[in-house]
Design a protein around this motif. Structure first.
Motif, PDB file in Angstrom:
ATOM      1  N   GLN B 140       0.846  -1.211   0.000  1.00 32.12           N
ATOM      2  CA  GLN B 140       0.000   0.000   0.000  1.00 32.12           C
ATOM      3  C   GLN B 140       0.868   1.242   0.000  1.00 32.12           C
ATOM      4  O   GLN B 140       0.490   2.258   0.585  1.00 32.12           O
ATOM      5  CB  GLN B 140      -0.916   0.005   1.235  1.00 32.12           C
ATOM      6  N   GLN B 142       1.417   3.624  -1.893  1.00 31.40           N
ATOM      7  CA  GLN B 142       0.647   4.824  -2.274  1.00 31.40           C
ATOM      8  C   GLN B 142       1.497   6.076  -2.504  1.00 31.40           C
ATOM      9  O   GLN B 142       1.062   7.191  -2.251  1.00 31.40           O
ATOM     10  CB  GLN B 142      -0.473   5.112  -1.258  1.00 31.40           C
ATOM     11  N   TRP B 191      -2.056  -1.832  -5.181  1.00 34.93           N
ATOM     12  CA  TRP B 191      -2.445  -2.211  -3.826  1.00 34.93           C
ATOM     13  C   TRP B 191      -2.688  -3.720  -3.799  1.00 34.93           C
ATOM     14  O   TRP B 191      -3.479  -4.235  -4.591  1.00 34.93           O
ATOM     15  CB  TRP B 191      -3.749  -1.533  -3.414  1.00 34.93           C
ATOM     16  N   ASN B 208      -9.985  10.253  -7.966  1.00 39.56           N
ATOM     17  CA  ASN B 208      -9.435   8.912  -7.773  1.00 39.56           C
ATOM     18  C   ASN B 208     -10.198   7.894  -8.624  1.00 39.56           C
ATOM     19  O   ASN B 208     -11.422   7.791  -8.517  1.00 39.56           O
ATOM     20  CB  ASN B 208      -9.557   8.561  -6.281  1.00 39.56           C
ATOM     21  N   TYR B 210     -10.374   3.956  -9.170  1.00 40.80           N
ATOM     22  CA  TYR B 210      -9.965   2.740  -8.481  1.00 40.80           C
ATOM     23  C   TYR B 210     -10.376   1.529  -9.314  1.00 40.80           C
ATOM     24  O   TYR B 210     -11.561   1.283  -9.518  1.00 40.80           O
ATOM     25  CB  TYR B 210     -10.676   2.703  -7.123  1.00 40.80           C
ATOM     26  N   SER B 211      -9.393   0.761  -9.797  1.00 37.02           N
ATOM     27  CA  SER B 211      -9.666  -0.399 -10.659  1.00 37.02           C
ATOM     28  C   SER B 211      -9.339  -1.671  -9.882  1.00 37.02           C
ATOM     29  O   SER B 211      -8.193  -1.851  -9.455  1.00 37.02           O
ATOM     30  CB  SER B 211      -8.782  -0.341 -11.912  1.00 37.02           C
ATOM     31  N   LYS B 217     -13.153  -4.823  -3.120  1.00 35.48           N
ATOM     32  CA  LYS B 217     -12.927  -3.733  -2.160  1.00 35.48           C
ATOM     33  C   LYS B 217     -14.288  -3.271  -1.680  1.00 35.48           C
ATOM     34  O   LYS B 217     -15.195  -3.029  -2.485  1.00 35.48           O
ATOM     35  CB  LYS B 217     -12.235  -2.559  -2.853  1.00 35.48           C
ATOM     36  N   THR B 291     -14.744  -0.623 -11.683  1.00 37.03           N
ATOM     37  CA  THR B 291     -13.988   0.615 -11.461  1.00 37.03           C
ATOM     38  C   THR B 291     -14.840   1.549 -10.612  1.00 37.03           C
ATOM     39  O   THR B 291     -16.047   1.657 -10.828  1.00 37.03           O
ATOM     40  CB  THR B 291     -13.673   1.284 -12.823  1.00 37.03           C
ATOM     41  N   ALA B 310      -5.596  -4.179  -6.578  1.00 35.71           N
ATOM     42  CA  ALA B 310      -6.241  -3.016  -7.196  1.00 35.71           C
ATOM     43  C   ALA B 310      -5.177  -2.037  -7.661  1.00 35.71           C
ATOM     44  O   ALA B 310      -4.034  -2.059  -7.198  1.00 35.71           O
ATOM     45  CB  ALA B 310      -7.188  -2.344  -6.215  1.00 35.71           C
ATOM     46  N   ASN B 312      -4.902   2.188  -8.443  1.00 37.20           N
ATOM     47  CA  ASN B 312      -5.637   3.455  -8.479  1.00 37.20           C
ATOM     48  C   ASN B 312      -4.824   4.526  -9.178  1.00 37.20           C
ATOM     49  O   ASN B 312      -3.600   4.565  -9.110  1.00 37.20           O
ATOM     50  CB  ASN B 312      -6.068   3.899  -7.082  1.00 37.20           C
ATOM     51  N   TRP B 314      -4.522   8.526  -9.349  1.00 36.53           N
ATOM     52  CA  TRP B 314      -4.842   9.793  -8.691  1.00 36.53           C
ATOM     53  C   TRP B 314      -4.553  10.940  -9.635  1.00 36.53           C
ATOM     54  O   TRP B 314      -3.428  11.040 -10.164  1.00 36.53           O
ATOM     55  CB  TRP B 314      -3.949   9.988  -7.470  1.00 36.53           C
TER      56      TRP B 314
END
Lengths: 352, 352
Positions: B140, B142, B191, B208, B210-211, B217, B291, B310, B312, B314
């Motif tokens: 994570q 990020q 992630w 954001n 998110y895929s 999730k 998504t 996942a 993501n 940004w």
């Protein structure tokens, strides 16, 4: 807008609004974008999200600039009668002192006349662009005088227009705007006036595309975050009417049951003496062949320097999300006090 | 965010925020759009303006679902060492009680290991999805672990990634999003975790995307207008470190000069007992091949029900216009009190 009021004292309320206005100004200044070409739907969707004014140095209706001479308009409209706002001051829909000394929100008298008579009144003018009868005439019916939302609802009644013969010249919608917003216009209006007519400062909950065909419109703009500087107050309603004896225009207060109108108390927001220092006006002149994007909720005061013809397309603003709450917060924290009330001096001091 | 604070009492402040939260909820409810296909740039630009979550039942990377088996990931990554967050609780970046009884914002310890070791730890699990050493591991980082903004700046240094071998599988940008926002991503993150890892409720100033590639999730979302319900407080900083003697994870308070961290005090915002009644959580599960569009400033609490992978993307939010001021208003009216302070019970009462 807001029916539920925040339980804040006036001082706390102005504290919040002043903070918002300052933060917004610190981020955005008085900048506005200038485009040299009409935007694509995607480009315009981005601009709507930013919600700042944009001057577009291109027009949706360039063909009208040579076409719409006085002679053409008179010939096409013939002897149809059209609705023209008449005032002794050039200020329709504005705060005006009445015969009893009180301040009123004054709506214009509506005269019916032909396009020929109207154009003659506003072009053959005496001093201060007044017509021969010393009155000011303005085609400003702003009720969707070219097209209303009904026009786009195919199943409903037809949408009559006083300007039916001009419809073939004017697109009912602006494609890049309709596609960006995913909707049809709510109203399309024709405006014709001269320098004697002034539109008092106000805001509309519409995305507004303003196309100038002849002359020039001088806009003074304020973001929604500076609306608190414009001293909205509550005013009784009145309307100009012609005296049965002299046929002169007189301001007639409406019956007491008529709802009061919330309106800015600033007579001239270009006057830096009366404008609070926290307000930062943006001055944009839109000339023939140019287009202004005026985002929903922006305050505008409009003048013209000569005979000016313009078309505006109003689109409903996006009601989903936070935009409406934001505008409500900025305008609707509390009912404004009476513009004729005893507390005016107190509120004015709080505003400084 | 906001450096200048509005001069409001806490009660007046909560009055404003409660009013905004109620008006927004009255208009929008807990509705979210569901799309069956990826949006066009124009469709997405409209959705960004509305700024509500959107579940898209289609993915940008459907090819990864059959491709990204454990065997494939291990083979491609080989013996490269990657950075994995380790905690004894599964809660990295969360409020945690320290050895001295005080509450801290706890950052995870970072262990370096191969993809093979990591996947073994999170897939061969004991009770509560803990690994054999009873610790919780979560990929994570990020920090743009797949791509950072530097990747898109052609003139600058290269943008190294621990996951370089996986880059050819993952698009650096999402075209409909980049075109709608007219910018490149600011960070793209991979992630990988299991049900032992929980992301505490927080918000980011990013648009954001998110895929989900594997697993599911579970998002619990709150609009920016309900952030005041989530009891942000100021907490001292700490970080997990391995004991030199036992190599067990211990929470080590950071030096006192380390800035405090503003974070939600709600341990579990899905628990209706501790959640203020003015908050209206939206629960959205995003499954493999789907998504989520999570708009900038939305609060999110995230769980996983199994091993979940996942990606993501940004994107910086639009800084022009009012969006930033709006989020500042909703979060930044005032510095939050200390989460360990004497006034906690007073503030909590004011919140109810």
């Amino acid at each position: 807008m807001a029916e539920n009021h925040i339980p804040l004292t006036p001082a706390a309320q102005y504290g919040v609004l002043e903070w918002i206005g300052r933060e917004y100004y610190d981020l955005n200044g008085t900048h506005y974008d200038i485009l040299n070409e009409l935007p694509s739907p995607l480009e315009f969707a981005r601009l709507v999200h930013i919600a700042r004014p944009v001057l577009i140095k291109a027009g949706q209706m360039p063909h009208l600039i040579p076409l719409w001479t006085n002679e053409y308009l008179i010939r096409r409209m013939g002897d149809r009668e059209i609705s023209i706002a008449a005032t002794p001051t050039g200020r329709a829909d504005a705060i005006t002192r009445g015969p009893d000394g009180r301040l009123y929100f004054a709506e214009p008298h509506i005269d019916k006349m032909t396009m020929g008579t109207f154009l003659d009144k506003i072009t053959s003018c005496r001093a201060e662009a007044r017509s021969a009868d010393n009155e000011v005439y303005y085609l400003q019916s702003q009720n969707g005088n070219m097209y209303t939302g009904r026009y786009f609802e195919l199943t409903s009644d037809p949408d009559p227009s006083e300007f039916e013969p001009l419809r073939e010249d004017i697109p009912s919608e602006i494609t890049w705007c309709s596609e960006a917003l995913d909707r049809c216009p709510d109203a399309v209006n024709l405006w014709i006036g001269n320098s004697a007519s002034i539109t008092s400062v106000h805001s509309d909950p519409y995305e507004n595309i303003y196309s100038v065909i002849r002359g020039a419109k001088h806009f003074t703009l304020f973001p929604p975050t500076e609306g608190w500087c414009l001293m909205e107050r509550s005013y009784p309603h009145a309307r100009y009417a012609r005296s049965p004896t002299t046929s002169r225009l007189e301001l007639v207060p409406s019956p007491p049951a008529t709802p009061e109108v919330r309106w800015s108390s600033l007579h001239d927001p270009t006057d830096s003496v009366t404008l609070p220092s926290e307000a930062h006006p943006i001055h944009i002149t839109v000339r023939a062949g140019e287009t202004l994007y005026l985002p929903a909720g922006w305050w505008h005061y409009v003048r013209q320097s000569e005979v000016t013809i313009a078309i505006n397309h109003w689109y409903d603003m996006e009601s989903r999300g936070a935009s409406w709450v934001w505008l409500s917060l900025l305008r609707g924290l509390r009912d404004p006090p009476s513009g004729n009330g005893d507390t005016l001096h107190v509120i004015d001091r709080a505003l400084r």
